[in-house]
Scaffold this motif. Structure first.
Motif: not given
Length: 205
Positions: A28-33
């Protein structure tokens, strides 16, 4: 003091978290959380080592935290002694080290609940370990009480002898009480914040 990176107690959890982070990033792509969570737990499980200690009589802090109690007391196997209690929070470094070179005479494990260290009667109901030890022919004790954020006791296998500042284990929160000989010189005050390995007193020869 040098940085040793990560405590053994957190390696399995951090590897699992890193794998989840990598899978989510691929799908799903990069997750900052998730990135923030990973960095947060890397910080929580950080480890430092204490350097060379010149004076073998130096009593160093076994953990990072706040000194909450310094008082004269009586302990069954020791008699009159001085208790120094240090509280450790989740954001303080959780590595536990030996405050002196010591020989372990007796280890007592009291199984109980993982409770907030500030609760009343925690020392009676909480999961805790007591080491009755000897340094330079003087008998003293160290009690490790594990707090509510722990789910198991992380104590390493070290035999009966511990060198000055040798790693004993790890906790996420809790408290450590040192029951020192009554003639020990104490160099800290209540409410002082101490780093792991910091000077807290001297064992009189």
């Amino acid at each position: 003091m040098k940085f040793d990176f990560i405590a053994k107690a957190g390696l399995g959890f951090l590897i699992s978290l890193a794998i989840v982070f990598a899978i989510i990033q691929l799908l799903w792509g990069f997750s900052w959380i998730l990135c923030f969570i990973l960095v947060l737990f890397l910080y929580i499980f950080r480890v430092s080592s204490v350097g060379y200690i010149a004076d073998s009589n130096t009593i160093i802090s076994p953990i990072e935290g706040v000194v909450k109690k310094i008082q004269s007391t009586t302990y069954a196997e020791i008699g009159e002694c001085v208790e120094i209690q240090i509280f450790n929070s989740i954001f303080s470094q959780g590595t536990i080290i030996a405050p002196l070179e010591l020989e372990v005479s007796k280890t007592t494990i009291k199984h109980g609940l993982f409770l907030c260290p500030f609760m009343k009667n925690t020392n009676l109901l909480a999961e805790r370990i007591l080491f009755l030890v000897k340094s330079k022919n003087k008998l003293w004790a160290m009690r490790i009480t594990f707090g509510a954020l722990n789910r198991k006791t992380h104590i390493y296998d070290f035999g009966h002898h511990l060198n000055h500042a040798q790693k004993i284990g790890f906790m996420l929160d809790g408290s450590i009480s040192l029951f020192l000989p009554k003639d020990s010189k104490i160099c800290v005050n209540e409410n002082d914040k101490v780093h792991i390995g910091a000077l807290i007193g001297y064992l009189n020869p």
